[in-house]
Enzyme design. Sequence first.
Site, PDB file in Angstrom:
ATOM      1  N   GLU A   1      -2.489  11.945   3.416  1.00 58.73           N
ATOM      2  CA  GLU A   1      -3.886  11.636   3.909  1.00 58.73           C
ATOM      3  C   GLU A   1      -3.002  12.160   5.544  1.00 58.73           C
ATOM      4  O   GLU A   1      -2.233  12.795   6.258  1.00 58.73           O
ATOM      5  CB  GLU A   1      -3.675  10.423   4.346  1.00 58.73           C
ATOM      6  CG  GLU A   1      -2.417   9.501   5.019  1.00 58.73           C
ATOM      7  CD  GLU A   1      -2.717   8.082   5.527  1.00 58.73           C
ATOM      8  OE1 GLU A   1      -3.789   7.690   5.362  1.00 58.73           O
ATOM      9  OE2 GLU A   1      -1.483   7.406   5.588  1.00 58.73           O
TER      10      GLU A   1
ATOM     11  N   GLU B   1       0.843  -1.208  -0.504  1.00 63.49           N
ATOM     12  CA  GLU B   1       0.362  -0.187  -0.170  1.00 63.49           C
ATOM     13  C   GLU B   1       0.895   1.524  -0.290  1.00 63.49           C
ATOM     14  O   GLU B   1       1.635   0.922   0.473  1.00 63.49           O
ATOM     15  CB  GLU B   1      -0.969  -0.232   0.916  1.00 63.49           C
ATOM     16  CG  GLU B   1      -1.303   1.695   1.487  1.00 63.49           C
ATOM     17  CD  GLU B   1      -2.853   0.896   2.445  1.00 63.49           C
ATOM     18  OE1 GLU B   1      -3.483   0.349   3.493  1.00 63.49           O
ATOM     19  OE2 GLU B   1      -2.944   2.083   3.538  1.00 63.49           O
TER      20      GLU B   1
END
Length: 325
Positions: A143, A138
């Site tokens: 974020e 990932e």
Amino acid sequence: MPSTSSLILSTLASLLSATYVQAATYSLHQNNVGTDFLSNFVWETTENPSGGRVAYTTQSDALSANLTYAHGDTFIMRVDDTTTLSASDAGRKSVRIKSNEQYTTHVAVFDIRHMPQGCGTWPAIWEVDDTVGVAHGEVDIIEGVNDLSPSYSTMHTPNTCTMPTTGRNQKGTAVGNDCSSTTTQSDGNNGCSVSSPYSSTYGPTFNADGGGWFVVERTSSAVSIWFWERGDGTVPAAVSGGASTIDTGSWSTTPIAYFPSSSTCDLSTNLQSHNIIINTMLCGPWAGSRYSASGCPGTCIDYVNSNPSAFSNAYWDFAALRVYL
């Protein structure tokens, strides 16, 4: 027994993997502008993680509730800002989309005018095959939570992977160097995160500046992430203008985050085919655990339930998302 010359060459190769940004020329494969998102992405209705307070909607429901809007060069994904929730409700409605296509080697350019902000929010752009969790690796491109600057870029790997402690060619600061998803860091999270060097990559400051461009390049040699704010005169013309080809080797700007492949981290075994995912989570394990420390009132769940108008700025506004191969 290896010769002295071969040992020197091996050492040089390891150093280069930490300091040299891999670069190449790529051609435009998919140009997502406005309504293109509706056909090239699927609206996911995944369940809440632990402590989450979100209810992801289908595309048709999102369009009818104006949680998704696509017209001209505008694509918007927003959180519901009108409904007061009871404890029995599933959560506040939000949007999570996933690309129909998967990618390995590629460049993706995210031209963003506005990102979600506010207490309880956890906006993210990431690449993963979410049907298998982190088993195929990932990459979290951008974020953050609760308007708490800075933003972060993180890589999670299913196998052993350690970033070099020195010599990485990046502007951001490494928060952790062990990328394995099975290793818990001192802050309780996992993965090797890099904090942004700028407040302008996240939240209210990003929005006040009119947004900007995030770019990710993934090869078998490295994952590189760049950022230019809207008024930055150094942004490459191919990035800001949506050119048909893009040459990362011509850029003079250092990435904000750089994850090299090396003898201590083989990207070819740790990162496989990924979808692009964009979402806004509410509360959850990160935004919830950092809620009070962010100076937000009460508890995250109560705040999300009782303050719909607080989420009027919890929306993404994309001018474009371009994928180059």
